[in-house]
Design a protein around this motif. Structure first.
Motif, short mmCIF file in Angstrom:
data_model
loop_
_atom_site.label_atom_id
_atom_site.label_comp_id
_atom_site.label_asym_id
_atom_site.label_seq_id
_atom_site.Cartn_x
_atom_site.Cartn_y
_atom_site.Cartn_z
N SER A 56 15.45 -2.76 -22.18
CA SER A 56 15.68 -2.90 -20.75
C SER A 56 14.57 -2.25 -19.93
O SER A 56 14.68 -2.14 -18.71
CB SER A 56 17.03 -2.26 -20.37
N ILE A 57 13.50 -1.84 -20.61
CA ILE A 57 12.37 -1.19 -19.93
C ILE A 57 11.08 -1.88 -20.36
O ILE A 57 10.94 -2.32 -21.51
CB ILE A 57 12.30 0.31 -20.31
N TYR A 58 10.15 -2.03 -19.43
CA TYR A 58 8.81 -2.47 -19.82
C TYR A 58 7.77 -1.51 -19.24
O TYR A 58 8.06 -0.73 -18.32
CB TYR A 58 8.54 -3.92 -19.40
N ILE A 59 6.57 -1.60 -19.81
CA ILE A 59 5.51 -0.63 -19.50
C ILE A 59 4.26 -1.38 -19.05
O ILE A 59 3.86 -2.36 -19.68
CB ILE A 59 5.16 0.22 -20.74
N MET A 60 3.65 -0.93 -17.97
CA MET A 60 2.34 -1.46 -17.56
C MET A 60 1.61 -0.38 -16.78
O MET A 60 2.21 0.63 -16.39
CB MET A 60 2.48 -2.75 -16.75
N CYS A 61 0.33 -0.58 -16.54
CA CYS A 61 -0.42 0.47 -15.86
C CYS A 61 -0.12 0.47 -14.37
O CYS A 61 0.38 -0.52 -13.82
CB CYS A 61 -1.92 0.34 -16.14
N GLY A 62 -0.42 1.57 -13.73
CA GLY A 62 -0.23 1.69 -12.30
C GLY A 62 -1.33 0.94 -11.55
O GLY A 62 -2.07 0.15 -12.13
N TYR A 63 -1.40 1.20 -10.26
CA TYR A 63 -2.30 0.44 -9.38
C TYR A 63 -3.75 0.87 -9.64
O TYR A 63 -4.28 1.77 -8.99
CB TYR A 63 -1.91 0.71 -7.92
N MET A 64 -4.37 0.21 -10.61
CA MET A 64 -5.77 0.49 -10.96
C MET A 64 -6.32 -0.69 -11.74
O MET A 64 -5.57 -1.52 -12.25
CB MET A 64 -5.85 1.78 -11.80
N ALA A 65 -7.65 -0.77 -11.80
CA ALA A 65 -8.28 -1.88 -12.52
C ALA A 65 -8.08 -1.68 -14.03
O ALA A 65 -8.20 -0.57 -14.54
CB ALA A 65 -9.77 -1.94 -12.20
N PRO A 66 -7.77 -2.76 -14.75
CA PRO A 66 -7.47 -2.63 -16.19
C PRO A 66 -8.60 -1.98 -17.00
O PRO A 66 -8.33 -1.27 -17.96
CB PRO A 66 -7.26 -4.09 -16.62
#
Ligand SMILES: [Zn+2]
Length: 293
Positions: A56-66
């Motif tokens: 029920s959780i997913y992960i991604m980076c915050g507001y920054m260029a990959p």
């Protein structure tokens, strides 16, 4: 090998150690670098992964260029149900995270999502020319690549920046990955698997997914490669038909047949650990990319 393709690996639902989660976050950071190195993302575009211990959780980076993601602290955990951060104090994230959240909410088989604005693909999102699998590394595209057109969803007076910035728009995009007529689930149920691996987004880009990070990255990179090959094939056919003294050549693109798509997709899936190892080695040896995961 990864946690889905390795039969001996721990599967989601098993008890995972903190070390497993640490390794997955490190792999997600590497995937950000690979997508940047291959021009799938620039300062924009993103990748996410479902939490291995809690679906029920997913992960991604915050507001920054990959390309500059480098630490586990750069990553944010979101709730699949509404794409709000698990930690209400979390730093700023991507406005388009709803692309990811709604894919995870709707499809059981989706564990990784990539969204891109790659310019090689954009001509197929800005014209009526269909994107088709034209060589053997892109069998995963299948016989049809649907197009999502956000313009049909705007209400009068609504800001029209083409971003998928809420759950309603995310649901509409995610629904394009299944066949028309399939009953979409409510929040409690999921469709087991998608019917399409890639959806073009009109005037914007494309979204793809996979059961694991490696597969989604492979599809993102080879969607871009296929678009480039297709464009060049169309151009060279047109040039030849107009300029050849031999004459008689009718410009017809010959994509993979459905049987070829199936065969190539199986072959690609069975060998994609090889390009993955190369791509990891590439970014590990370039100073721009720092991975402290
Ligand atoms: Zn976008």
């Amino acid at each position: 090998m990864d946690w889905y393709s390795d039969p001996n690996a721990t599967k989601p639902g098993d008890k995972w150690s903190q070390q497993d989660l640490k390794q997955l976050k490190k792999k997600l950071i590497t995937a950000n670098h690979i997508l940047h190195h291959h021009g799938v993302v620039d300062a924009y575009g993103h990748i996410s992964v479902r939490h291995p211990q809690d679906a029920s959780i997913y992960i991604m980076c915050g507001y920054m260029a990959p390309g500059v993601v480098s630490r586990p602290e750069d990553l944010i955990e979101y709730r699949v149900e509404d794409s709000f951060p698990v930690d209400p104090e979390a730093k700023k994230g991507y406005s388009e995270r709803f692309i990811h959240g709604e894919m995870f909410r709707m499809y059981e088989s989706v564990n990784c999502v990539v969204h891109s604005h790659a310019q090689d693909v954009l001509p197929y999102a800005t014209s009526e020319v269909p994107l088709m699998p034209v060589f053997h590394m892109a069998g995963f595209l299948g016989k049809k690549v649907p197009v999502f057109d956000i313009a049909t969803l705007y209400q009068p007076g609504e800001a029209q920046d083409l971003l998928v910035r809420n759950a309603c728009l995310g649901t509409e995009l995610a629904s394009k990955f299944t066949s028309p007529g399939v009953v979409l689930p409510d929040s409690a149920d999921k469709i087991v698997k998608t019917d399409h691996t890639v959806v073009l987004m009109r005037r914007h880009g494309y979204t793809t997914h996979g059961p694991d990070i490696e597969t989604a990255v492979y599809r993102a990179i080879y969607t871009k490669a296929n678009a480039s090959v297709q464009t060049n094939s169309l151009l060279i056919q047109q040039a030849w038909s107009q300029g050849s003294s031999l004459g008689g050549l009718t410009p017809v693109l010959q994509p993979l047949t459905e049987e070829m798509c199936d065969g190539c997709d199986r072959m690609n899936t069975g060998t994609q650990d090889k390009p993955w190892r190369l791509w990891v080695a590439e970014v590990e040896n370039l100073p721009l990319y720092v991975n402290m995961g």
